[in-house]
Design a protein around this motif. Structure first.
Motif, PDB file in Angstrom:
ATOM      1  N   ALA A  24     -57.758 -21.038  40.862  1.00 37.57           N
ATOM      2  CA  ALA A  24     -56.368 -21.341  40.539  1.00 37.57           C
ATOM      3  C   ALA A  24     -55.844 -20.438  39.443  1.00 37.57           C
ATOM      4  O   ALA A  24     -54.662 -20.481  39.111  1.00 37.57           O
ATOM      5  N   ALA A  25     -56.727 -19.647  38.850  1.00 39.53           N
ATOM      6  CA  ALA A  25     -56.318 -18.763  37.756  1.00 39.53           C
ATOM      7  C   ALA A  25     -57.274 -17.586  37.663  1.00 39.53           C
ATOM      8  O   ALA A  25     -58.405 -17.631  38.158  1.00 39.53           O
ATOM      9  N   THR A  26     -56.794 -16.531  37.032  1.00 38.26           N
ATOM     10  CA  THR A  26     -57.627 -15.371  36.724  1.00 38.26           C
ATOM     11  C   THR A  26     -57.421 -15.017  35.259  1.00 38.26           C
ATOM     12  O   THR A  26     -56.449 -15.458  34.638  1.00 38.26           O
ATOM     13  N   TRP A  27     -58.340 -14.248  34.691  1.00 45.21           N
ATOM     14  CA  TRP A  27     -58.159 -13.815  33.309  1.00 45.21           C
ATOM     15  C   TRP A  27     -57.995 -12.300  33.258  1.00 45.21           C
ATOM     16  O   TRP A  27     -58.591 -11.570  34.029  1.00 45.21           O
ATOM     17  N   GLU A  28     -57.149 -11.872  32.345  1.00 49.28           N
ATOM     18  CA  GLU A  28     -56.866 -10.458  32.176  1.00 49.28           C
ATOM     19  C   GLU A  28     -56.781 -10.139  30.691  1.00 49.28           C
ATOM     20  O   GLU A  28     -56.667 -11.041  29.854  1.00 49.28           O
ATOM     21  N   VAL A  29     -56.839  -8.859  30.376  1.00 56.30           N
ATOM     22  CA  VAL A  29     -56.755  -8.411  28.986  1.00 56.30           C
ATOM     23  C   VAL A  29     -55.423  -7.709  28.756  1.00 56.30           C
ATOM     24  O   VAL A  29     -54.995  -6.894  29.574  1.00 56.30           O
ATOM     25  N   ASP A  30     -54.761  -8.057  27.656  1.00 58.74           N
ATOM     26  CA  ASP A  30     -53.500  -7.437  27.252  1.00 58.74           C
ATOM     27  C   ASP A  30     -53.767  -6.588  26.017  1.00 58.74           C
ATOM     28  O   ASP A  30     -53.845  -7.097  24.899  1.00 58.74           O
ATOM     29  N   GLY A  31     -53.945  -5.291  26.222  1.00 62.10           N
ATOM     30  CA  GLY A  31     -54.290  -4.415  25.112  1.00 62.10           C
ATOM     31  C   GLY A  31     -53.141  -4.161  24.162  1.00 62.10           C
ATOM     32  O   GLY A  31     -53.318  -4.077  22.953  1.00 62.10           O
ATOM     33  N   THR A  32     -51.931  -4.066  24.699  1.00 63.12           N
ATOM     34  CA  THR A  32     -50.773  -3.682  23.873  1.00 63.12           C
ATOM     35  C   THR A  32     -49.972  -4.864  23.377  1.00 63.12           C
ATOM     36  O   THR A  32     -49.211  -4.747  22.414  1.00 63.12           O
ATOM     37  N   GLY A  33     -50.101  -6.021  24.025  1.00 59.94           N
ATOM     38  CA  GLY A  33     -49.302  -7.185  23.651  1.00 59.94           C
ATOM     39  C   GLY A  33     -47.992  -7.286  24.395  1.00 59.94           C
ATOM     40  O   GLY A  33     -47.207  -8.208  24.159  1.00 59.94           O
TER      41      GLY A  33
ATOM     42  N   TYR B 254     -55.969 -13.290  28.326  1.00 64.42           N
ATOM     43  CA  TYR B 254     -55.149 -14.427  28.700  1.00 64.42           C
ATOM     44  C   TYR B 254     -55.527 -14.943  30.081  1.00 64.42           C
ATOM     45  O   TYR B 254     -56.042 -14.211  30.924  1.00 64.42           O
ATOM     46  N   LEU B 255     -55.265 -16.225  30.277  1.00 67.58           N
ATOM     47  CA  LEU B 255     -55.530 -16.890  31.542  1.00 67.58           C
ATOM     48  C   LEU B 255     -54.218 -16.970  32.302  1.00 67.58           C
ATOM     49  O   LEU B 255     -53.217 -17.478  31.794  1.00 67.58           O
ATOM     50  N   LEU B 256     -54.223 -16.447  33.535  1.00 65.16           N
ATOM     51  CA  LEU B 256     -53.006 -16.341  34.323  1.00 65.16           C
ATOM     52  C   LEU B 256     -53.113 -17.202  35.573  1.00 65.16           C
ATOM     53  O   LEU B 256     -54.070 -17.099  36.335  1.00 65.16           O
ATOM     54  N   SER B 257     -52.127 -18.066  35.764  1.00 68.47           N
ATOM     55  CA  SER B 257     -52.119 -18.931  36.941  1.00 68.47           C
ATOM     56  C   SER B 257     -51.965 -18.087  38.198  1.00 68.47           C
ATOM     57  O   SER B 257     -51.157 -17.164  38.249  1.00 68.47           O
ATOM     58  N   ALA B 258     -52.754 -18.396  39.226  1.00 66.34           N
ATOM     59  CA  ALA B 258     -52.684 -17.652  40.484  1.00 66.34           C
ATOM     60  C   ALA B 258     -51.350 -17.919  41.157  1.00 66.34           C
ATOM     61  O   ALA B 258     -50.875 -19.056  41.202  1.00 66.34           O
ATOM     62  N   ALA B 259     -50.751 -16.871  41.700  1.00 61.94           N
ATOM     63  CA  ALA B 259     -49.409 -16.985  42.277  1.00 61.94           C
ATOM     64  C   ALA B 259     -49.371 -17.968  43.440  1.00 61.94           C
ATOM     65  O   ALA B 259     -48.394 -18.679  43.634  1.00 61.94           O
ATOM     66  N   GLN B 260     -50.473 -18.030  44.206  1.00 54.10           N
ATOM     67  CA  GLN B 260     -50.462 -18.866  45.396  1.00 54.10           C
ATOM     68  C   GLN B 260     -50.723 -20.341  45.085  1.00 54.10           C
ATOM     69  O   GLN B 260     -50.589 -21.193  45.945  1.00 54.10           O
ATOM     70  N   SER B 261     -51.133 -20.640  43.861  1.00 53.54           N
ATOM     71  CA  SER B 261     -51.466 -22.023  43.520  1.00 53.54           C
ATOM     72  C   SER B 261     -50.218 -22.774  43.075  1.00 53.54           C
ATOM     73  O   SER B 261     -49.418 -22.271  42.301  1.00 53.54           O
TER      74      SER B 261
END
Length: 588
Positions: free
Chosen positions: A298-307, A317-324
Motif C-alpha cells: 500500500a506504500a513505498t519508501w523513497e529518499v528526498d535528497g534536496t527537500g 519518506y513513506l509514499l502511499s501507492a497511487a492504486q491503493s
C-alpha cells in the motif's frame, strides 16, 4: 536451541515486558520521533494485534500521498557508528583492519545503546521486539517441524560449522571488544548481559534493516579544500567505503542476506559529476521500519535528497501507492520484495500461505557424482558447458508447463526463448516436440545429461567435438559452451537427464514426508489448530484438551512452509514424469 537463554536475559525480558505498558512506551517513542524531526503526516503507530507487534496505520488522507518523513540523520548506518564520539574511534580501528564489516558495526551500536544508561535511543529501543519468530530462535521441537526441507539442512550445516553457535559468537565478540579496549563497566553492564543483548540486536538488524539510497552528497559532503584529504566522506575516508563495498553479499535464499551495493565507488574522490548519484547503504530507519509486509504494497519508501518533495532535505519518506484507496485506520504495508516462504521465515519469522513467490531448491549432491562412472571426464564436461548442479524452481514456472494452473500468456512464456540454439548443430537428433513446455532450467538439465551419460555417449561426444575443431595437433580453438552442450545432447538425449530429475524429486518428497507426513496431513493440522500468540497461551498447550488445538506461531509457520515445499515438489515431479514419458515415446 540455536540461541541459549541465560538467567540474565530472562530477567531482562521480564523487565522490558512488565513495568512499562505498551501505551506508555508508544507515547515516549512518538515524542522521541517528534523531537528528532520525524513527521507523521498521514499515519499513526499502533499495535497490530496478538503476536504482531506495532505497525503503521492511515490517520488521514493526503493529496500528496506522503505519510511519514524521517531525516536521514536519524538512520542507524555504518556512517553513524563511525562518527559516534565514544564508539567510533574504537570501531574504526577494527573496521580499517578488516576485522569487522558494516553490519557488525550497526549490531554493535544497537547492543551498546541497549545497555548504555540514559541512552538517547532508549524510546526507540524500548519499542523493538525482544522475541523473534525466525528459526534461529526456535525450540528444538519447533526446529524438527522443518525436517526434510532445504532450510533445515541449511540451519544444521551452519550449526555444525559453529557459525551460529552462541559460544563461538561470544568468543569472537569478546576477542573483538578486547582488541579495541572495550570496558564493560563503562556501560554499567556485565559481560553475559552484554552478550545476550548482542544476540538480540543481531536479530533486530536482520529483521528491520533496509537498503537506503543515500544521495552522493550525503555520504561525501562538501568540505573546505584544506580538509578534503582528511574528511573525504562520512566514512572517514574513501578506503572505508571501498572496504564496505568489498563485503557486499547476495540475497538468501537469498537470501539469506540483503543486497548491498555502492554504485559509484571507483577509488576516487567525488567530483561534480557524481554529486547527483546514489550510494546504497544498509541501515535502520526508525518509524519506517515499523511497516509490515504484504504482497500488494500500500506504500513505498523513497529518499528526498534536496527537500523539494517533502520540505525536509536528506530525508526518507513513506509514499502511499497511487492504486491503493484510502481507508482510515487501515494498516500501511510495504513489500519486502518477491520472497519465498523459506526466505521470509529465515529472515523475518513469518510466512505467507500459498505464496506466489515460493520456490523449490533441487540439487544433485556434489559428493554423489564422485561415485558415477567416468566422474572426472563428466566434471570437465560440466565445467565446459557452464552447467549448474542445483537450481531454484519458482512456482511461476508451472504456468508455462504441461499442467498450468492458470492460462499461459505468450508474453509470460519467455523461459524457452533461445533454448533451441543449444541443440543440434549436426542434425543427428530430432528436436523434441515437448521442448516449449519443458520448464526446468537448461543449465541444470545440462548437468544431469552429462552425469547420466554412458561410456559410449562419451565417445560420441569426443568424436563430434573432434569433427568440429579438428585433431589435437591442428586444433585452432576450443569448442564453445553451446557446441559442447549440443554434442552432449546429440549423444545422450534427454531421457537420462529426465530420469535423474524424476529420481531427485521423488527423493526430495520422501525426505519432506519422513517424520512430518504428507501434504494432506499438514493441511489437516493447520485446519484443526489454533495459534498461541502469547507465553500464557503456549503454557496452556499442556493443559487438558486445549493441547490438541493450540500450536505456537513458529510451529504453524513451519507447517505452512513445509506444506508449500511438498506441494511444489508434487507439481514439479508431475511435470518431470510427463516430460520423461514423452521423451521415451519419441525415442521408441
Amino acid at each position: 536451541m540455536f540461541i541459549k537463554i541465560s538467567p540474565q536475559r530472562k530477567q531482562f525480558q521480564n523487565l522490558i515486558k512488565a513495568p512499562m505498558e505498551d501505551e506508555s512506551k508508544l507515547q515516549s517513542f512518538l515524542q522521541w520521533l517528534h523531537a528528532n524531526g520525524v513527521e507523521l503526516r498521514g499515519c499513526n503507530i499502533k499495535r497490530c494485534g496478538p503476536g504482531r507487534g506495532h505497525g503503521l496505520f492511515h490517520s488521514q488522507n493526503r493529496s500528496d500521498g506522503i505519510l511519514l518523513v524521517v531525516p536521514l540523520d536519524l538512520a542507524i548506518t555504518p556512517m553513524r557508528v563511525l562518527q559516534d564520539p565514544c564508539l567510533g574511534p574504537k570501531c574504526r580501528a577494527m573496521f580499517d583492519e578488516g576485522e569487522v564489516d558494516d553490519r557488525f558495526l550497526m549490531i554493535l551500536f544497537l547492543t551498546l545503546e541497549r545497555v548504555r544508561k540514559n541512552s538517547s535511543w532508549k524510546p526507540y529501543l524500548d519499542m523493538l521486539p525482544n522475541t523473534f519468530g525466525n528459526p534461529l530462535w526456535f525450540t528444538d521441537d519447533e526446529l524438527l517441524e522443518l525436517k526434510g526441507t532445504s532450510l533445515f539442512r541449511k540451519l544444521n550445516c551452519r550449526r555444525k560449522s559453529c557459525f551460529l553457535s552462541y559460544s563461538f559468537e561470544r568468543k569472537l565478540l569478546l576477542q573483538k571488544m578486547t582488541a579495541c579496549h572495550f570496558n564493560f563497566s563503562d556501560y554499567g553492564c556485565e559481560e553475559m548481559y552484554f552478550l545476550d543483548c548482542f544476540v538480540m540486536a543481531n536479530s533486530i538488524f536482520w529483521t528491520r534493516a533496509l537498503n537506503i539510497p543515500f544521495p552522493h552528497s550525503y555520504v561525501f559532503p562538501q568540505m573546505p579544500k584544506e580538509d578534503e584529504t582528511s574528511h573525504s566522506s562520512l566514512f572517514g575516508d574513501s578506503s572505508a567505503l571501498r572496504s564496505i563495498n568489498s563485503s557486499g553479499a547476495q540475497s538468501f535464499v537469498k537470501g539469506e542476506e540483503g543486497v548491498r551495493c555502492f554504485e559509484i565507488d571507483n577509488g576516487t574522490e567525488p567530483t561534480s559529476s557524481t554529486q547527483g548519484e546514489t550510494i546504497w547503504v544498509e541501515g535502520l530507519v526508525p518509524g519506517i521500519d515499523f511497516c509490515n509486509h504484504d504482497l500488494k504494497a500500500a506504500a513505498t519508501w523513497e529518499v528526498d535528497g534536496t527537500g523539494l518533495t517533502t520540505g525536509i532535505p536528506a530525508s526518507m519518506y513513506l509514499l502511499s501507492a497511487a492504486q491503493s484507496s484510502f481507508q482510515l485506520e487501515k494498516e500501511i504495508l510495504i513489500s519486502y520484495g518477491n520472497k519465498g516462504n523459506e526466505e521470509l521465515l529465515y529472515l523475518y519469522g513469518f510466512v505467507i500461505d500459498n505464496n506466489p513467490d515460493d520456490y523449490l531448491m533441487v540439487h544433485y549432491p556434489v559428493e554423489a557424482i564422485q561415485t558415477v562412472p567416468f566422474a572426472d571426464s563428466k566434471l570437465q564436461l560440466i565445467k565446459a558447458q557452464k552447467a549448474e548442479m542445483r537450481c531454484l524452481l519458482p512456482r511461476s514456472l508451472l504456468d508455462s508447463g504441461f499442467f498450468p494452473s492458470s492460462p499461459c500468456h505468450e508474453e509470460e512464456n519467455k523461459l524457452n526463448n533461445g533454448r533451441a540454439c543449444n541443440y543440434s548443430w549436426s542434425g543427428q537428433r530430432k528436436m523434441p516436440s515437448y521442448l516449449n513446455k519443458l520448464i526446468f532450467p537448461e543449465e541444470f538439465l545440462t548437468a544431469l545429461r552429462t552425469i547420466a551419460m554412458k561410456e559410449e555417449d562419451l565417445s560420441v561426444v569426443s568424436s563430434l567435438l573432434h569433427e568440429l575443431v579438428g585433431s589435437k595437433e591442428e586444433r585452432q580453438r576450443q569448442p564453445s559452451c553451446s557446441e559442447v552442450r549440443a554434442a552432449v545432447w546429440e549423444a545422450s538425449g534427454d531421457s537420462g537427464a529426465l530420469q535423474l530429475l524424476v529420481d531427485l524429486l521423488q527423493m526430495k518428497m520422501m525426505e519432506l514426508e519422513e517424520g512430518t507426513g504428507t501434504e494432506a496431513s499438514d493441511s489437516e493440522l493447520l485446519e484443526k489448530a489454533q495459534v498461541a500468540y502469547t507465553i500464557e497461551e503456549c503454557k496452556r498447550q499442556t493443559e487438558g484438551t486445549v493441547a490438541e488445538k493450540l500450536m505456537s506461531r513458529n510451529k504453524r509457520s513451519s507447517i505452512i512452509y513445509r506444506r508449500g515445499q511438498k506441494q511444489l515438489t508434487r507439481h514439479f515431479l508431475k511435470e518431470a514424469e510427463h516430460a520423461l514419458h514423452l521423451c521415451l515415446n519419441e525415442q521408441s
